[in-house]
Design a protein around this motif. Structure first.
Motif, PDB file in Angstrom:
ATOM      1  N   GLY A 241      11.013   3.110   0.361  1.00  0.00           N
ATOM      2  CA  GLY A 241       9.964   3.390  -0.602  1.00  0.00           C
ATOM      3  C   GLY A 241       9.165   4.623  -0.248  1.00  0.00           C
ATOM      4  N   ALA A 242       8.871   4.813   1.032  1.00  0.00           N
ATOM      5  CA  ALA A 242       8.119   5.996   1.457  1.00  0.00           C
ATOM      6  C   ALA A 242       8.924   7.266   1.230  1.00  0.00           C
ATOM      7  N   GLN A 243      10.233   7.174   1.396  1.00  0.00           N
ATOM      8  CA  GLN A 243      11.091   8.350   1.246  1.00  0.00           C
ATOM      9  C   GLN A 243      11.308   8.714  -0.210  1.00  0.00           C
ATOM     10  N   THR A 244      11.299   7.712  -1.096  1.00  0.00           N
ATOM     11  CA  THR A 244      11.625   7.978  -2.495  1.00  0.00           C
ATOM     12  C   THR A 244      10.432   7.945  -3.441  1.00  0.00           C
ATOM     13  N   GLY A 245       9.397   7.172  -3.111  1.00  0.00           N
ATOM     14  CA  GLY A 245       8.301   7.012  -4.059  1.00  0.00           C
ATOM     15  C   GLY A 245       6.908   7.148  -3.494  1.00  0.00           C
ATOM     16  N   GLY A 246       6.779   7.371  -2.213  1.00  0.00           N
ATOM     17  CA  GLY A 246       5.452   7.551  -1.634  1.00  0.00           C
ATOM     18  C   GLY A 246       4.880   6.277  -1.046  1.00  0.00           C
ATOM     19  N   THR A 247       3.606   6.349  -0.686  1.00  0.00           N
ATOM     20  CA  THR A 247       2.953   5.278   0.060  1.00  0.00           C
ATOM     21  C   THR A 247       2.864   3.980  -0.722  1.00  0.00           C
ATOM     22  N   TRP A 248       2.519   4.045  -2.004  1.00  0.00           N
ATOM     23  CA  TRP A 248       2.347   2.816  -2.766  1.00  0.00           C
ATOM     24  C   TRP A 248       3.646   2.043  -2.886  1.00  0.00           C
ATOM     25  N   LEU A 249       4.740   2.729  -3.114  1.00  0.00           N
ATOM     26  CA  LEU A 249       6.036   2.052  -3.187  1.00  0.00           C
ATOM     27  C   LEU A 249       6.424   1.501  -1.818  1.00  0.00           C
ATOM     28  N   ALA A 250       6.073   2.226  -0.768  1.00  0.00           N
ATOM     29  CA  ALA A 250       6.367   1.754   0.583  1.00  0.00           C
ATOM     30  C   ALA A 250       5.652   0.457   0.883  1.00  0.00           C
ATOM     31  N   LEU A 251       4.481   0.247   0.305  1.00  0.00           N
ATOM     32  CA  LEU A 251       3.735  -0.987   0.524  1.00  0.00           C
ATOM     33  C   LEU A 251       4.151  -2.091  -0.440  1.00  0.00           C
TER      34      LEU A 251
END
Length: 342
Positions: A109-119
């Motif tokens: 998620g961090a690699q493809t969509g940023g912090t919010w997706l990573a969480l």
């Protein structure tokens, strides 16, 4: 001369008298057994830290303490979720695999969509996974051991599919804000401490916590009391899955990537910490504070082994863990018998 009015005599028989006698004359052995069960891990932890500090100049240093607290802080969230599950008399063997899967999904998620997706991505998957397991246990009446064992294998299989059999490693971008959640010592420790504090309040200050304790003590009695037993079971596995995925996500923020090989055996470490902290494997009794003592005690033991017996490798650590857990379970059994006899 006016007659003397005497106060009414206390009842010498009947339910009221027996209740009063129980409240005022609790056998000392029962009180001691209860205190040892609740605070035994804390007492051993304090004693072990004192002995280690007196015998080693390197143990009480900040570098060593920060290593104990910061390196594995997120893994301790597995024990927090496991506390709620075991208090109900259940077990969750899937948390180690969910920890690894949560880390990979967060890095993706961090690699493809940023912090919010990573969480959000790992939290959503962990919550959904836990909910399905809870529904199978609560509604389909399946054994928690079987359901969560299948969950362990299923989450590990999904992890392999996401990473193309481990061939793909997802990296958290160096400039991502997500990395700050796992940086240093105080950020992980404060995050974990806040979640443990919330867990303690949830268990001791809400109807949900009281329901879990009653459920673990006797499911039939909880049903007769009109408590939402099925809903409580679903919620504890949802909570366990979410915390495991969150721990993996925060761990990937610290490592900077989603590591596919971690998490193996973490479920056993979490169970050990919870049981060592005084939570009964049979359910009905336990506390978040005891789990804190349990995880810290295991962390200190591992630290001492790494410094003093590093030549024997991880096999020695596993042996000590197993022996320590066996002793604690034996003591819990003896203490429970003492309280029942009294």
């Amino acid at each position: 001369m006016s007659p003397t009015v005497l106060p009414p005599a206390a009842p010498t028989s009947g339910p009221a008298a027996r209740a009063a006698q129980r409240n005022t004359q609790v056998p000392w052995r029962e009180r001691l057994a209860a205190q040892v069960q609740r605070r035994g891990a804390t007492a051993v932890l304090v004693l072990l830290v004192a002995v280690a500090s007196a015998g080693s100049a390197t143990f009480p240093t900040w570098s060593n303490i920060s290593g104990i607290l910061g390196s594995n802080a997120f893994v301790w969230l597995l024990a927090l979720g496991m506390t709620f599950v075991i208090i109900t008399g259940g077990i969750d063997l899937s948390v180690g695999s969910m920890y690894a899967l949560g880390g990979v999904l967060a890095a993706y998620g961090a690699q493809t969509g940023g912090t919010w997706l990573a969480l959000l991505l790992p939290l959503a998957v962990g919550a959904a996974w836990g909910t399905v397991q809870g529904l199978l246990i609560a509604r389909a009446r399946m054994a928690p051991f079987i359901v969560t064992l299948a969950g362990l294998l299923g989450a590990r299989g999904l992890l392999q599919a996401v990473t193309h059999e481990g061939a793909t490693t997802y990296l958290v971008p160096a400039g991502s804000w997500f990395r700050h959640l796992g940086a240093g010592v105080w950020t992980p420790v404060l995050l974990v401490a806040a979640l443990f504090a919330l867990g303690g309040l949830l268990l001791t200050r809400t109807r949900f916590g009281a329901t879990l304790t009653a459920l673990g003590g006797s499911e039939n009695a909880a049903l007769l009391m009109g408590l939402p037993v099925a809903r409580a079971k679903v919620l504890v596995y949802l909570l366990s899955g979410t915390l495991a995925a969150a721990a993996g996500a925060l761990g990937s923020a610290r490592l900077g990537s989603g590591v596919t090989t971690i998490g193996v055996g973490y479920e056993l470490t979490a169970i050990s910490a919870v049981v060592i902290g005084g939570t009964l494997l049979t359910g009905g009794s336990g506390s978040v504070g005891g789990t804190v003592s349990g995880v810290l005690l295991l962390a200190v033991i591992h630290n001492l082994i790494d410094h003093s017996f590093s030549q024997y490798g991880s096999a020695f650590t596993d042996t000590v863990n197993g022996a320590f857990l066996a002793v604690v379970v034996l003591l819990q059994t003896l203490l429970s018998r003492t309280q029942q006899l009294n």
